[in-house]
Write an enzyme that holds these catalytic residues in place. Structure first.
Site, PDB file in Angstrom:
ATOM      1  N   ILE B 133       0.828  -1.201   0.000  1.00  0.00           N
ATOM      2  CA  ILE B 133       0.000   0.000   0.000  1.00  0.00           C
ATOM      3  C   ILE B 133       0.868   1.257   0.000  1.00  0.00           C
ATOM      4  CG2 ILE B 133      -1.907  -1.115   1.226  1.00  0.00           C
ATOM      5  CD1 ILE B 133      -1.031   0.625   3.707  1.00  0.00           C
ATOM      6  N   ASP B 134       2.174   1.091   0.264  1.00  0.00           N
ATOM      7  CA  ASP B 134       3.067   2.262   0.264  1.00  0.00           C
ATOM      8  C   ASP B 134       3.371   2.748  -1.149  1.00  0.00           C
ATOM      9  OD1 ASP B 134       3.223   2.218   3.007  1.00  0.00           O
ATOM     10  OD2 ASP B 134       5.028   0.968   3.038  1.00  0.00           O
ATOM     11  N   MET B 176      -0.481   5.841   7.077  1.00  0.00           N
ATOM     12  CA  MET B 176       0.705   4.988   6.997  1.00  0.00           C
ATOM     13  C   MET B 176       1.653   5.460   5.905  1.00  0.00           C
ATOM     14  SD  MET B 176      -0.316   1.051   7.576  1.00  0.00           S
ATOM     15  CE  MET B 176      -0.601   0.435   9.238  1.00  0.00           C
ATOM     16  N   GLY B 177       2.937   5.225   6.092  1.00  0.00           N
ATOM     17  CA  GLY B 177       3.950   5.585   5.110  1.00  0.00           C
ATOM     18  C   GLY B 177       5.202   6.045   5.827  1.00  0.00           C
TER      19      GLY B 177
END
EC number: 2.7.1.90
Lengths: 388, 388
Positions: B133-134, B176-177
């Site tokens: 998902i990054d 997120m990341g």
């Protein structure tokens, strides 16, 4: 009635509160051709300040687009009017020649309508149309907005459970709900089997004990290797204090203008993180708040909820013609029916989750609880059983 | 190839990683009748420990149900094998007579495949199938799992923006990341007009300043009465330290087994709450983390993402027959195509978001950034413009 209808939206937005607004606006067109429909901006504040959107001539297609859009398109307010404020609202309504005022909201909103009814002397019909993700209105089987919020919550916990099957650990998510545990309990609506999370549910209706919590989590980890927890922001300890009050130093607590404790800021989540780190050292744990997503996530708007919310708005116009009152969603022979009930039955009251919705330990749904959520929030997605 | 294919899933789950697993399993049936397909539980750990699911005979319909289910159905792992661990994995693969090992994951996973390739001497084909998902894999235009995560994120910020139109205030959501800002930037994909949030975006590729942040929020409030902020958990300050390190006392920071700082626990959110309370006293502010929802929410699984992930799995079987390598999703003439690329090009590397995806201030999408997200994550819902 061919004069003016005023509509406003109060309290926290939902995924379908615009359905109710549009349902009312379009019903006025149908029943009272020639009547004017004014939308008050930011709840009663717009009436006080003379800040309206004229909904009378907006094309139906455009209104229906708004109906499908989450959150309150007219804006909302947390204002709880006192006598002086109510006086200004009454004057505002008279100024635009209002025959009826339909206010869409929860228990505070119905309370406002009760006060206005008492103060007005009967020249205006005051109607409360129900809306709340808390599902805590008396006289209602469930409330518009709740089904979509429950669908989001059920989906979020299904998602978290699948995630933690793959990478085991402890997951705690804090769910909105100051006094009623319905939304938190809806987290269990989409469990795929006996193994599935949420494994533990904590609601405001049952006293919370931090020690018992750690024991509960330990036992669940032993059995399932993971532990998924749904907790209401409003859980209280045996002595009746909000959990956040018992865990967080007083100087770090925030209160709103009404003196209500801010429940689900980061402090409560962090307190859970610390409790887990101390009670279960070395275990992977994650604490999040579902936050505002349940009340309007665009990917979890339920069609039945939309229809019921729309019809509640339309029915509110009927109740306006009948002198005012509160619209209630009741269930008869398995079908949702709309009824007019006295404002006083709903105003300022809180409906708690029935005690028999949870098992004896108070941490799992009982058969009665499960039946309620399966009826309202049937599983929407076909989910395969993971290999772990 | 009529021997044994081993498939495993590594790293954080996504909404479509099971599509890739099932795409590979079914392609083996098609291309290599009689071959055996073993799914290793919990990534390489299952190979090390001899813990497999035999996927060979599972009916296609059942596998397709699994494909549509988010998260890693085989389980996953964060293990980064060292030389000794790799040796055990190689022995495990030889023990089951593996001709090929397809490992679905991100840069760490491709790194593992690179190490295994170097250590194996060529008897087994090692294939990396992309998943994250990054969106931070080199050689890829985008990665399976990203589109669904971006769709959730875009939907979450659209929802928050609509909510804060109704009840104005400041909203910060942590996304997120660790190193790449793609997912955080996708928050702006579904803005409905110039007024819409997110009004500020902070990604790891641009240095973060706490003072500038408060100024940015102030300016936004002046203009829009609300301020919606998307911030990557991995934002760093000018001196290269993680923001959470500069805000939170060292003794309250957590690290994982690899020494990586735990980025988006409650501490970062709370630090934002405190910064806003000090810098903008009296303003309503809410800080949440989107948490794990972007990587698997059942109400935001994108069909294109599903198809591409499935096809990447099928293509991985082709790459296995071709000696191994990494599967990359590239875009040619506006269409996504699958290419075999050398593992070394992807292994352990991070693709950052191109600098020109943001404007000069670094807090809004540029035209180039907007074009990228509009291509990948077209708006899915018809949203009416609120009256406030």
């Amino acid at each position: 009635m061919a004069g003016t209808f005023v509509i406003a939206q109060g309290g926290g937005p939902t995924a379908v509160i615009n359905q109710t607004m549009v349902g009312a606006a379009l019903e006025v067109r149908k029943r009272h051709p020639g009547a004017r429909v004014l939308g008050s901006r930011y709840g009663v504040r717009g009436i006080r300040d003379g800040d309206y959107v004229d909904l009378t001539e907006i094309p139906e297609a455009e209104l229906m687009r708004i109906a499908g859009t989450p959150s309150a398109a007219l804006g909302s307010t947390r204002d709880k009017p006192d006598a002086a404020y109510c006086d200004l609202v009454l004057k505002g309504l008279q100024k635009v020649g209002a025959e009826a005022f339909i206010y869409i909201g929860g228990n505070d909103t119905s309370g406002t309508q009760q006060i206005l009814t008492d103060a007005s002397g009967g020249s205006i019909a005051f109607v409360h149309a129900p809306k709340t993700i808390d599902n805590d209105l008396e006289e209602n089987d469930h409330t518009p907005g709740f089904i979509s919020a429950a669908e989001y919550t059920a989906g979020a916990f299904l998602t978290a459970d699948l995630d933690f099957r793959a990478l085991p650990g402890i997951y705690v998510a804090i769910v909105m709900g100051r006094h009623a545990g319905f939304l938190t309990a809806s987290s269990a609506a989409w469990q795929i089997d006996e193994e599935s999370g949420p494994h533990l549910i904590y609601v405001p209706e049952r006293a919370f004990s931090a020690e018992r919590f750690i024991d509960d989590v330990k036992r669940t980890l032993d059995r399932h290797k993971r532990c998924i927890v749904a907790v209401s922001e409003g859980v209280t300890t045996e002595d009746g204090r909000a959990l956040v009050e018992t865990l967080v130093p007083a100087e770090r607590l925030e209160r709103d203008a009404h003196g209500n404790l801010k429940l689900s800021g980061g402090e409560l989540g962090l307190a859970f993180e610390h409790a887990l780190r101390e009670g279960l050292p070395g275990k992977r744990a994650r604490v999040d708040a579902l936050g505002y997503m349940p009340r309007g996530f665009v990917g979890a708007i339920n069609r039945v909820d939309q229809q019921e919310a729309f019809e509640a708005g339309a029915f509110a116009v009927q109740v306006a013609g009948d002198g005012g009152g509160s619209v209630a969603l009741q269930v008869e022979n398995g079908r949702t029916v709309l009824r007019k009930v006295p404002l006083i039955n709903v105003a300022g009251k809180t409906r708690h989750m029935p005690a028999d919705f949870l098992d004896e330990a108070g941490t799992h749904l009982s058969a009665a609880g499960r039946a309620y959520f399966e009826r309202l929030v049937p599983r929407k997605y076909d989910i395969g059983k993971p290999f772990v």
